[in-house]
Design a protein around this motif. Sequence first.
Motif, short mmCIF file in Angstrom:
data_model
loop_
_atom_site.label_atom_id
_atom_site.label_comp_id
_atom_site.label_asym_id
_atom_site.label_seq_id
_atom_site.Cartn_x
_atom_site.Cartn_y
_atom_site.Cartn_z
N GLU A 126 0.83 -1.22 0.00
CA GLU A 126 0.00 0.00 0.00
C GLU A 126 0.86 1.26 0.00
O GLU A 126 0.44 2.31 -0.50
CB GLU A 126 -0.93 0.00 1.22
N ALA A 127 2.06 1.14 0.56
CA ALA A 127 2.94 2.32 0.59
C ALA A 127 3.39 2.71 -0.81
O ALA A 127 3.88 3.83 -1.02
CB ALA A 127 4.14 2.04 1.49
N LEU A 128 3.23 1.80 -1.78
CA LEU A 128 3.57 2.14 -3.18
C LEU A 128 2.53 3.07 -3.81
O LEU A 128 2.77 3.64 -4.87
CB LEU A 128 3.68 0.86 -4.03
N ILE A 129 1.36 3.18 -3.19
CA ILE A 129 0.30 4.04 -3.73
C ILE A 129 0.58 5.49 -3.32
O ILE A 129 0.73 5.77 -2.14
CB ILE A 129 -1.09 3.62 -3.18
N PRO A 130 0.65 6.42 -4.28
CA PRO A 130 0.89 7.83 -3.91
C PRO A 130 -0.27 8.38 -3.09
O PRO A 130 -1.42 7.92 -3.21
CB PRO A 130 0.96 8.54 -5.27
N ARG B 123 -4.36 8.00 5.80
CA ARG B 123 -3.09 7.29 5.86
C ARG B 123 -2.38 7.53 7.19
O ARG B 123 -1.77 6.61 7.75
CB ARG B 123 -2.24 7.77 4.70
N TYR B 134 -2.67 -4.68 11.88
CA TYR B 134 -3.10 -4.11 10.60
C TYR B 134 -3.85 -5.14 9.75
O TYR B 134 -4.75 -4.79 8.99
CB TYR B 134 -1.91 -3.54 9.83
#
Lengths: 263, 263, 263, 263
Positions: A126-130, B123, B134
Motif C-alpha cells: 500500500e505504501a507504493l500508492i501515492p 493514511r 493491521y
Amino acid sequence: MCRWIAYRGETIALEHYVTAPAHSLIAQSIHALESTASTNGDGFGLGWYGDHIEPGLFRDVRPAWSDENLRYLCRHIQSHLFFAHVRAATGTPTTRANCHPFACGRWMFMHNGVIGHWPRVRRRVEALIPDGLYGSRIGTTDSEAMFLAIMGAGITHDPIGATLRTLAAVTDIVTENESGEPMRFTAALANGCDLFAFRYAANVKGNTLYYRTAGTDVVIVSEPLDRDHAGWIEVPENHMVVARAGRRAELLSFPEPPRIAAE
Amino acid sequence: MCRWIAYRGETIALEHYVTAPAHSLIAQSIHALESTASTNGDGFGLGWYGDHIEPGLFRDVRPAWSDENLRYLCRHIQSHLFFAHVRAATGTPTTRANCHPFACGRWMFMHNGVIGHWPRVRRRVEALIPDGLYGSRIGTTDSEAMFLAIMGAGITHDPIGATLRTLAAVTDIVTENESGEPMRFTAALANGCDLFAFRYAANVKGNTLYYRTAGTDVVIVSEPLDRDHAGWIEVPENHMVVARAGRRAELLSFPEPPRIAAE
Amino acid sequence: MCRWIAYRGETIALEHYVTAPAHSLIAQSIHALESTASTNGDGFGLGWYGDHIEPGLFRDVRPAWSDENLRYLCRHIQSHLFFAHVRAATGTPTTRANCHPFACGRWMFMHNGVIGHWPRVRRRVEALIPDGLYGSRIGTTDSEAMFLAIMGAGITHDPIGATLRTLAAVTDIVTENESGEPMRFTAALANGCDLFAFRYAANVKGNTLYYRTAGTDVVIVSEPLDRDHAGWIEVPENHMVVARAGRRAELLSFPEPPRIAAE
Amino acid sequence: MCRWIAYRGETIALEHYVTAPAHSLIAQSIHALESTASTNGDGFGLGWYGDHIEPGLFRDVRPAWSDENLRYLCRHIQSHLFFAHVRAATGTPTTRANCHPFACGRWMFMHNGVIGHWPRVRRRVEALIPDGLYGSRIGTTDSEAMFLAIMGAGITHDPIGATLRTLAAVTDIVTENESGEPMRFTAALANGCDLFAFRYAANVKGNTLYYRTAGTDVVIVSEPLDRDHAGWIEVPENHMVVARAGRRAELLSFPEPPRIAAE
C-alpha cells in the motif's frame, strides 16, 4: 484464483462472450477447469467503455451463475472494450469494493492471482500508492493495491513500464525474506483505447492465460471458452498481449525480468 | 451520523431495547430525531457477549427497518452486554466490513462520528495501527481505524488511557493545518465485563449521548428510546460513562484534554 | 438438490455440526459428495428453538462458505433442536424468502427435493394451502407451498398424518398425466419438542437421508458429516425418523403408500 | 407508496432524469415530498429498451441513494424509453423479485399504489392471471399480480382496455365487502414503442401523477423533479397519459369508470 475475460474489437453485446459460449465465464463461475478453485462464487464484475470517457462498472457479491441482473446487462450493454470477472476470494472479504474490475479515471484493471502472505506485506505494498490516489482505495484486496500502485507509477505515459516497475517492487517485497512468498499476477489493463494483459509469477508457476484474435479483434481469457481449445494461443510466463488502438494484438516478452535495477 | 445503543446489566433478549421501545433503534433507523441524518439506512450491526469469551457479530448492509433476520435475532439472542448500531455513511462504502460494531479478540467497539477530511488524513490515522493489528483491518472506515489504533495503544491494561491517547493523536492530525477539521467521537468500547462510552469532539460541537441506570444496569444511547426523555442523563462533552464489572455506572470527566503532551 | 442437517438433543452450540466437522454443512455448500448438485451456493438458512416458543430464523442469499455472520451465529447460538440448510436452487429465484428453513407459528420445516414441472403444477399445489395460511406464503418455492399445505392438513394434532396426506395429494397432482413427473421429498419438520424427518419419492429414486443417535440425541443429515460414514444409518425410502420429546429416535416405515384413498 | 419516473423520447443517458436533477429519483429515495412514505429505501429498479426487443432490467434490494452500480448504469445506459422506480414496501418482503419494474416478453410495468387487505384478497387477484402466465410470477406483490393479470386480459391488441378491465375486476374484489378497502393504482406500462400511464383509485384519494412534454418527448413522474413545479401538468384521477410511437403524448380520461358491466 479467479476467472476473467477481456475483449477489444467491434462493438458487441457482452453476452457473446460472458454468458453465451459453452464454457462461458458464467459456466466457469460454478465449474472452472484450469483453476485450483473450481468454484468462483465470491462475487463478480463487469467493466466496459461506451460513449463516456470513463468506464462503467457493475459488481456484486453474489455468485454470477444466479444473478439475473448480470444476465440482463450482458444482453443489453454493448461495448468495443470490456472486462468480465468471477472471483474466488483468497482471504479478503466478499464485498463489492473487493470485486473486479477496478476503475480509476479512464483506466480499468482486473486480476487473477495472489500476493503471498498478504496480511504481512500489505502495508508495504500500500505504501507504493501515492497519497493523491490513496483516497481511491475503497477495498482491501492485493489486486486493488497493485492497480493503484501501477496508476501511481506513471500509467498515463507508459502503462507497460508502470506495470513492470510495480511488479518489480512487489516482487522485491515478497521475496525479501528467505522463504520467498509466491506471487501470481495475470491481469488486464485498459484505458478505453488500448488493452494490455500480463502473465507473470515469482517464486511459483504462473496462472494460465490465453488469447485469440480475428483481424484487430482480440479476446484474452484465463481459460478457453470452448472445450476444444481451437484457435487459442497460450501466453507464456513473462509475456504480455498488447492491443493498441486500431492495431492487431501482439504477443511480447517482458523486456527484462521485473526486478528493481538496484538489486 | 449514526445511532447506537449499548447495554450492560441482567441478561435479557436484545429486543427489549433494539426493536420494542416506541423510539427503538429500529425506529431511529428510518427516522432519527437528534441527528443531522434523519435516515440511518446504510447498514446495521449487533454485537453481544455470551458464553464465548469473544463477542458475536451480526452486520448487514440493508436498512435495519426491513431486515427480518435482525428481528428474529433480537428476539432470540440474550446477553448481559450488547451493542446495536444503525449507520448513516459519511463517505465510505456500504459494506458489511464498514458496519459497526467492530470486534478484535475479546474487545468490541462502535462509533458515531466522523474524522474530517478522512481521505486526506486516513493514511496518517492508519499509521497509528501497529503492524500486528493491521491485518485485522478489513474495512475502510475512520471508525475501524480508530478502534485498531486504540487496541494498539494499550487497551488490555488501560482501556481509558488507550482511548484518550488515540483521541489526542488523531486530534493532532486533524487540527494540524490552519483550518482545523472537525472531529466527532461518540463511541462505546467493551471487553465482555466492562463497558466504556465516550463523548468527545474537536473543532466542533459533539454528537449527543445519554445514559440511564437502574442498579448496576446501564443503557447508553445516541438519543433516548422514548419521547419524554424521562430518566435519561445527558453526557457532557469530554466525559465518559464507565461501567466496570459488578459496579454501578459512573459519569467521569476526561482527566485532561486529549492533547499530546509535547504540544 | 440441497443439503441439510437437523439436530435434537442436549443444548449445544450450532457450530458443533454446522461448521466444525470435516465434511460439515459449510464444507458441503462448496463441495457436496452425494448430490447431483455439488455446489450448494444459492443461499442458506438456520432455524432453532430457544426460550421463545417460536423458532428463530436466519436466512441469506449468499453462499454459506463465505458468510461471516453465519460463522458468528453458529458459534454463539445454542439450541436443543435446530435445522441448517444450504440451497441449490431448482428454478425459483435466490431470495431470502425462498431459503430454508420456513417457519409458521411454532413449526419449522426444511426440504431437499423437487416437484417436477413446478411452473405447471404450482397453482394446484398452492390450492392445497387453506385461505387462512395463504398470507404466510412469502416466497415462491415448491418447498414452502408443501409446508403450508402440511400446516393446513392438521399438523397440530397429527403431524405425520398431515405430511403423508399432503404427499398423497401432491403425488396425485404430479402423476396425473401420462408421463409421471418426478417428485422428491426429503424433509424435516419440528415444533420445538418433536422432530420428524421423511424420505419419499414418486416416479424416481429418492434423495439420500441418514441419521445417527446417541442416547436420546439424534442428528439427521442429507449426507454424513465425516468421510468414513461410521455410525450413520441410511433411512430407506418411504421411511421416517421420529424423535418425540424425551424419547429415542425411531425409524418407522410409512403406514401405507401416500396415495389418496379414492384412487 | 413508491416514487417512479417514465421517459419516452430522444435516446439519452438515464442519468439525465434518474440521478442528475435537483429533486431526482435518487434524491426522492431518501426524502420524497408528496408521499406518505418520505423514505423509499426498500429496493429500486431500472427498466429500459435498447436494440433488443425485450427490455433490460436492473433491480436490487438496497436503497437507491447508496448504490454505486445504479450510478454507473444511469451514466452508461442510453435509451429512448425507460422506467426507474424506488420502493417503499407495503407489507411484502424486500426481494429483487418484488422490486419494480416487472417485465414479461416485450412489456414492462411499474406501479405506485396498494391493494387494500392484500393478504386477504391476494388469492382472488392471482386468479385473474391465466395459467400460461402464472409461471412468470416470481414475486409476491400486488403490483406484479396486477401486471400479469393485465398481460392476460389482452394486452397485445388492446393495452388500455386490458388495463381498465383488470382495474374493474380488482375494484370489484376490494369493494365486495361492506367496508370497501382502499385501492390505489398509479402505474406505467410500455412495449418498447408506446408508453401508457394511469392514475386511478377506488374508495380513497389517488396518488399524485405529473407529466411534462417537449415535442414528442414525455416524462411522467410521481412528483416533479424540481422544486418549482414549472412545466409539470398534474394528471387528474381516472385519467391516463398515452404516448404512442412517434406521436405527442395525450392526456385522456378513462372512457368509463372501471367497473364490470354486469354489476
